[in-house]
Design a protein around this motif. Structure first.
Motif: not given
Length: 424
Positions: A198-205, A207-213
């Motif tokens: 999980i990464v912050a919504i303003d980050a560029t994820p 290949p194996a990451q998703i934004r924090n929805s």
């Protein structure tokens, strides 16, 4: 170090819901604050709203027409003498006029009916010529008149403490002169999303990451349930930092965690909670989506092995990390606890019923809450599943306006059958 049992605490949907409702019913709301009337909309009332006078304060006409004595209309057409007019908010000489036999007043909607009146004839059934009106339709006593105090008597309860204030409640408060209301302070609800992916919504994820929805969908649901969301940093899959963030979350009135509650090697939430220590009421529910939901409590601001007291308890939910599962389990389990903390009176889940548009085939054993669209009108309402790719499909959930509820013993439901529907 204790780990929670896995299988023995997996409950049916009904049993898990009852456990939550039982604990929710014991919660005590926080302090109250006084706010302006419009700012009270959507808040939970902390004081009863009492009628300051009879409502209506006089016999009120519900139609434009003529105030009559119904006995004067025994023979039709009837001709009555018009002796005046009564407008809403206006009384002749500020004294209610008296209606004698053979007489009538022209009267407007919302105006007080004069003494001696027992009905109002709608203007559509009349024809006035000078000071005489001809009436072509009979009325029965009480027709088109609301008696004084019929809606509420002075001193009667209008809206009870614990109600969530909606437009009708605000209108009632205004009608009894309440320009400010006491409401409960919103409980603080901590939201902790876990996972290295999980990464912050303003980050560029990556290949194996998703934004924090999940944090943001939960924040909206919390606000809709009268809570105040407190978004914590994303927790990595590392026990020490996860524990620090859980302890921080337990400073709030309720902690909601997403992710880390399944059976994977890096699903660490239950393990860390078990070491704190935590008391688990269930570690799963036989539902889909959302089976690995966790509910329990532990001590807030207490050393890890200190005995918990009733005053130090903080409740938590571990919600599955897939976004649709997160949203579903909040509605089914977290919402009643949050509403209890907010001071709301307990309320059961409410289901609608509609005809199924297309067949459903599923495996038995789980109560399923499947995203669907409810459409149609009146008695012809029908529901149809939204095509979806599982509990990670946020787009399908966004298209849906309800959930079709499939009982655990049903494998095949035919098109045209009535099904239970849980509105969004």
């Amino acid at each position: 170090m204790t780990a929670p049992p896995a299988q023995s605490l997996v409950l049916t949907f009904e049993a898990a819901r009852r456990v939550v409702e039982d604990h929710a019913s014991r919660q005590v709301a926080g302090p109250a604050e006084t706010v302006d009337l419009l700012h009270a909309a959507g808040r939970v009332l902390a004081e009863p709203i009492i009628a300051d006078r009879d409502i209506p304060p006089f016999p009120r006409s519900t139609r434009d027409g003529y105030a009559v004595r119904s006995a004067d209309l025994a023979s039709l057409p009837a001709r009555l003498k018009v002796i005046g007019e009564i407008k809403a908010g206006q009384l002749p000489d500020k004294v209610p006029p008296i209606l004698n036999p053979g007489e009538t007043f022209s009267i407007m909607t919302g105006a007080p009916a004069p003494r001696g009146t027992d009905a109002v004839v709608m203007v559509e059934y009349t024809s006035q010529h000078g000071d005489l009106v001809e009436i072509s339709s009979r009325v029965v006593p009480g027709e088109n008149i609301v008696p004084q105090g019929a809606e509420a008597r002075q001193g009667s309860l209008m809206v009870d403490r614990g109600a969530r204030l909606e437009e009708a409640d605000i209108a009632l408060a205004a009608s009894v002169g309440k320009s400010r209301l006491q409401v409960f302070v919103r409980p603080r609800i901590a939201v902790l999303t876990t996972g290295d992916e999980i990464v912050a919504i303003d980050a560029t994820p990556g290949p194996a990451q998703i934004r924090n929805s999940n944090s943001y969908s939960l924040a909206v649901q919390i606000q809709q349930a009268c809570g105040k969301p407190v978004l914590l940093p994303i927790a990595p899959d590392e026990p020490r930092r996860l524990r620090q963030l859980i302890e921080e979350g337990l400073q709030s009135d309720l902690l909601l965690m997403t992710g880390g509650v399944s059976m994977g090697r890096y699903d660490l939430v239950e393990q860390v909670l078990g070491e704190m220590p935590a008391e688990f009421f269930f570690t799963g529910a036989k539902i889909q989506p959302g089976r690995p939901v966790v509910f329990g409590r532990c001590g807030a601001s207490t050393p890890a092995r200190e005995v918990l007291t009733s005053t130090s308890h903080r409740y938590f939910f571990g919600l599955p990390g897939n976004p649709v599962s997160t949203m579903v389990t909040f509605e089914l389990f977290a919402r009643p606890m949050l509403e209890g903390l907010a001071g709301m009176s307990p309320r059961p889940l409410r289901f609608l019923h509609a005809r199924l548009k297309s067949d459903i085939r599923v495996k038995t054993g789980l109560t399923r809450f499947l995203p669907a669209i409810l459409s149609g009108e009146y008695a012809n309402s029908h529901a149809e599943l939204v095509p979806w790719q599982g509990s990670g499909d946020i787009a399908a959930r966004a298209r849906a306006n309800c959930y079709i509820v499939v009982p655990p013993d049903r494998e095949h439901i035919l098109a045209g059958e009535w099904v239970a529907v849980l509105p969004r």
